[in-house]
Design an enzyme around this catalytic site. Structure first.
Site, PDB file in Angstrom:
ATOM      1  N   PRO A 130       0.797  -1.233   0.000  1.00 16.72           N
ATOM      2  CA  PRO A 130       0.000   0.000   0.000  1.00 16.72           C
ATOM      3  C   PRO A 130       0.829   1.283   0.000  1.00 16.72           C
ATOM      4  O   PRO A 130       0.815   2.075   0.946  1.00 16.72           O
ATOM      5  CB  PRO A 130      -0.818  -0.144   1.282  1.00 16.72           C
ATOM      6  N   CYS A 131       1.516   1.524  -1.093  1.00 12.87           N
ATOM      7  CA  CYS A 131       2.350   2.716  -1.207  1.00 12.87           C
ATOM      8  C   CYS A 131       1.513   3.992  -1.165  1.00 12.87           C
ATOM      9  O   CYS A 131       2.037   5.053  -0.827  1.00 12.87           O
ATOM     10  CB  CYS A 131       3.217   2.650  -2.455  1.00 12.87           C
ATOM     11  N   HIS A 132       0.219   3.895  -1.453  1.00 11.83           N
ATOM     12  CA  HIS A 132      -0.652   5.074  -1.385  1.00 11.83           C
ATOM     13  C   HIS A 132      -0.802   5.563   0.052  1.00 11.83           C
ATOM     14  O   HIS A 132      -1.182   6.712   0.273  1.00 11.83           O
ATOM     15  CB  HIS A 132      -2.026   4.762  -1.983  1.00 11.83           C
TER      16      HIS A 132
END
Length: 181
Positions: A130-132
């Site tokens: 989950p780089c967001h």
């Protein structure tokens, strides 16, 4: 053997690609299945049955449901640093954001926030890693491979609210899905 699946979610068409070692790529929502297919590896075999569980979870995720992704990943071709960054990002829970600096500290490299951002920009499995959920220390969004509008939308789906993140009305969000790249 490399195999893939393309399927429709509430956000648009999504693609998955995997090897026997694990998931290799997630193609974020697009307007058509043909757009997604163009982004997957040539020569991969279509095998939707191999992805049933993760497809269901991604459909739930893009419909706004709390979802976890403990899936086995294939990071072959990535550097050790990238793999460390991506594994650290997986520690960030649904609905929570952390800073690039926090990720750098998690991997024992507190001065490497910019390098962390670069590694996250090469994340082949967004949402699963989950780089967001990684933002600047001052609360600004920073970058996102899928674009800043999609980053805001993903954070909104997870119920995240901060003064630094501008959100859209439900009507605008549904129109936003229609305009994704």
């Amino acid at each position: 053997m490399i195999y893939f699946s393309v399927f429709l979610t509430a956000a648009g068409w999504v693609g998955l690609q995997a090897s026997s070692a694990g998931l290799q790529r997630v193609i974020l929502p697009r307007k058509s299945d043909s757009e997604v297919r163009k982004l997957l590896s040539a020569g991969a075999e279509e095998k939707p049955d191999a992805f049933t569980d993760i497809q269901e979870r991604l459909c739930a995720y893009f419909s706004g449901c709390r979802t976890v992704f403990p899936d086995k990943l294939d990071f072959s071709g990535a550097t050790d640093f990238q793999q460390e960054v991506w594994q650290a990002a997986r520690l960030i829970p649904y609905g929570v954001t952390q800073s690039y600096q926090w990720v750098a500290a998690q991997i024992g490299r507190p001065g490497a926030a910019r390098a962390v951002g670069n590694a996250l920009g090469k994340n082949p499995v967004p949402v699963i890693v989950p780089c967001h959920r990684v933002v600047a220390s001052n609360g600004e969004l920073g970058g996102f491979t899928g674009g800043i509008v999609l980053k805001k939308l993903l954070l909104r789906l997870e119920g995240h609210r901060t003064s630094k993140v501008a959100f859209y009305s439900s009507h605008q969000e549904s129109r936003l899905f229609e305009t994704l790249p």
